[in-house]
Design a protein around this motif. Structure first.
Motif, PDB file in Angstrom:
ATOM      1  N   ASN A 444       3.246  14.103  13.247  1.00  0.00           N
ATOM      2  CA  ASN A 444       2.225  13.095  13.558  1.00  0.00           C
ATOM      3  C   ASN A 444       0.868  13.765  13.699  1.00  0.00           C
ATOM      4  O   ASN A 444       0.758  14.814  14.354  1.00  0.00           O
ATOM      5  N   PHE A 446      -2.326  12.657  15.305  1.00  0.00           N
ATOM      6  CA  PHE A 446      -2.947  11.641  16.143  1.00  0.00           C
ATOM      7  C   PHE A 446      -4.425  11.981  16.351  1.00  0.00           C
ATOM      8  O   PHE A 446      -4.760  13.012  16.949  1.00  0.00           O
ATOM      9  N   GLU A 486      -2.121   5.623  16.749  1.00  0.00           N
ATOM     10  CA  GLU A 486      -0.730   5.841  17.165  1.00  0.00           C
ATOM     11  C   GLU A 486       0.246   5.006  16.352  1.00  0.00           C
ATOM     12  O   GLU A 486       1.430   5.311  16.297  1.00  0.00           O
ATOM     13  N   ASP A 488       0.233   4.734  13.109  1.00  0.00           N
ATOM     14  CA  ASP A 488       0.414   5.275  11.762  1.00  0.00           C
ATOM     15  C   ASP A 488       1.786   5.928  11.615  1.00  0.00           C
ATOM     16  O   ASP A 488       2.326   6.511  12.568  1.00  0.00           O
ATOM     17  N   GLU A 489       2.324   5.864  10.396  1.00  0.00           N
ATOM     18  CA  GLU A 489       3.600   6.512  10.126  1.00  0.00           C
ATOM     19  C   GLU A 489       3.442   8.029  10.156  1.00  0.00           C
ATOM     20  O   GLU A 489       2.410   8.571   9.756  1.00  0.00           O
ATOM     21  N   ALA A 490       4.502   8.710  10.595  1.00  0.00           N
ATOM     22  CA  ALA A 490       4.491  10.170  10.621  1.00  0.00           C
ATOM     23  C   ALA A 490       4.541  10.723   9.192  1.00  0.00           C
ATOM     24  O   ALA A 490       5.027  10.062   8.268  1.00  0.00           O
TER      25      ALA A 490
END
Length: 539
Positions: A444, A446, A486, A488-490
């Motif tokens: 992720n 971020f 937060e 959003d896709e990893a």
């Protein structure tokens, strides 16, 4: 030319402008506005009053104040702007068992305001711009966007709110059903509003001081007719979360015993009386604080000045201006003598000694205050009409990472420093990231907006590898670091991560619309996982 509507949404009062007749003019909505006695500006009090629990019947502005003449009306709320971006669920009032939050109050106020504007125009609003505080977080703009969409699509707004907050929050424009919506920083709009007739290049300081905050920006304006050839270049910005509402509170604390102040029944009436005494004392009169037939004491200009000094008010304003000038000196080599004009906007500029404080710094001949309640709305209208603005990023932006040697500890790695001018070159920032552990299947990234702590920019620690890091030590410091993506896709790792070597090469740039764009390259597979993908929109 399309008709542009602009709103200066204030903590205490709201002003509207339009260019309907070919030139910018302030709009008077007499049913909900009052006339400011000195300037004659029509001001709409930023208050709401619900008449039913469903919020179908709502009064705003002067109508709400007249209805609540005794301060006892249920569902009466004010001050919602101050909490909209940071505490949108903060309770402000109640109607029976229904709680009215800052978000609710803002929606009801703007919904009724939009109705009044359309009734005045005789047609739907097609182009809308709202000025926003330069020190606000992106969540403030997100709340405004949600309100506009909810108003425009009342039957379907709830299905789109989450997507709106996660994907439209950083957009410069939002269009739906023929509506174009924009935002512009308040002090930038103020500078544009004052600069309409300038015939020479000038460097301005827009000093916007309202009920909720102080917003200041240094702006360079090119001469000539601003709308045709002018240009506004933002050089530096600062903000302070103190305003006229705080002064009202201090006046109350000076005169009224705490047990009486704590009674919800008298909350509104006591605030109104404190505001009346403050305004009278600021204008040089001696005012008596009176409530329910009892005199609690008098306040004059010198007494109010002493109260503000005691509360550290002048020191805070002075320090804010000094931070602005330090930023101007460090980045542009500009000192106080290089400032041509200081433009005053907002009711709190009328408080004692504010003009003298600025005059001591810049010279009395540079202080301008002929549009103290209109310049933001007027400038926002010019912005909507196409005046170009070269802006800078106001907050720091960082990547949230696990602390070295302690994955439970959160740290922030600086990516975009405050003051960065955009658009930036490609690969403005390049970082290499290794998997945190063997077998890791996704990463992720971020991105967090990092505001000032206690009004001051974060002090970044330079590590041995050159990275600039910030490690919050308190919950208060954590609260100034707001993650923007937060949802959003990893980023997948296939094959899973192994070893401690770098796995991803990530480059960032900022485009002309303030989008932070990211390219991610997998060093093992030698493929791009993302190419110039917009992640968040910066302020």
């Amino acid at each position: 030319m399309a008709v542009c509507w602009t709103i200066d949404l204030g903590t205490s009062n709201t002003t509207i402008c339009t260019n309907r007749d070919g030139s910018v003019r302030t709009v008077n909505l007499p049913d909900i506005a009052r006339t400011e006695p000195v300037t004659g500006t029509p001001l709409i009090p930023s208050v709401v009053c619900l008449l039913d629990a469903q919020g179908e019947q709502v009064l705003i502005g002067q109508k709400a104040i007249a209805y609540n003449w005794d301060g006892q009306a249920s569902g009466f709320a004010y001050g919602f702007k101050r909490y909209l971006g940071t505490e949108s669920q903060r309770p402000l009032a109640h109607f029976g068992n229904v709680t009215i939050t800052a978000r609710d109050a803002a929606f009801y106020f703007l919904r009724e305001l939009f109705k009044a504007m359309e009734n005045h125009a005789g047609e739907p609003i097609a182009d809308l711009t709202i000025a926003v505080p330069c020190g606000s977080y992106e969540t403030y703009r997100a709340e405004l966007l949600s309100i506009v969409r909810r108003w425009r699509k009342p039957a379907a707004w709830w299905r789109e709110v989450w997507q709106q907050l996660m994907t439209l929050v950083r957009r410069q424009r939002f269009s739906a059903k023929g509506l174009t919506f924009r935002t512009v920083d308040e002090p930038v709009a103020s500078a544009l509003g004052y600069g309409v007739n300038l015939e020479r290049d000038v460097t301005l300081i827009a000093f916007d001081f309202g009920a909720g905050s102080l917003e200041v920006a240094a702006v360079r304006m090119e001469g000539g007719k601003v709308l045709e050839t002018g240009r506004a270049e933002v050089l530096a910005k600062q903000s302070l979360r103190v305003g006229g509402d705080d002064v009202d509170k201090w006046v109350l604390q000076k005169f009224v015993p705490e047990p009486l102040r704590a009674l919800p029944t008298y909350r509104v009436l006591l605030k109104w009386e404190a505001e009346r005494v403050k305004i009278a004392a600021s204008s040089g009169q001696t005012a008596t604080f009176t409530f329910r037939g009892r005199d609690f004491g008098t306040l004059d200009y010198h007494g109010l000045t002493g109260l503000l000094a005691e509360r550290g008010f002048y020191q805070s304003v002075q320090e804010t201006m000094e931070r602005l000038m330090v930023e101007l000196d460090e980045k542009h080599g500009l000192r106080e003598r290089d400032i041509d004009e200081v433009l005053l906007e907002g009711g709190s500029t009328l408080l004692p000694e504010i003009r003298n404080l600025l005059a001591d710094m810049f010279g009395r001949e540079k202080i301008r205050e002929w549009l103290p309640f209109e310049s933001v709305a007027r400038g926002a209208c010019l912005f909507a009409m196409g005046v170009p603005v070269e802006d800078i990023i106001y907050h720091d932006y960082a990547l949230r990472v696990a602390g070295e040697g302690n994955e439970e500890r959160v740290e922030y790695e600086l990516l975009i420093p405050r003051g960065t001018r955009y658009p930036t070159p490609n690969e403005f920032v390049v970082r290499y990231y290794a998997p945190a552990r063997d077998g890791q299947t996704a990463v992720n990234l971020f991105i967090c907006e990092v505001g000032g702590v206690a009004g001051r920019p974060v002090q970044w620690e330079v590590r041995g590898d050159g990275r600039k890091m910030f490690t919050p030590k308190t919950e208060g410091e954590h609260a100034f670091c707001i993650c923007l993506n937060e949802g959003d896709e990893a980023i997948p790792l296939d094959p899973p991560g192994q070893g401690k070597g770098a796995r991803l090469r990530v480059s960032f740039r900022i485009d002309a619309d303030r989008w932070l764009r990211m390219t991610v390259h997998d060093l093992v597979r030698k493929v791009d996982l993302k190419v110039d993908e917009p992640v968040v929109r910066l302020r």
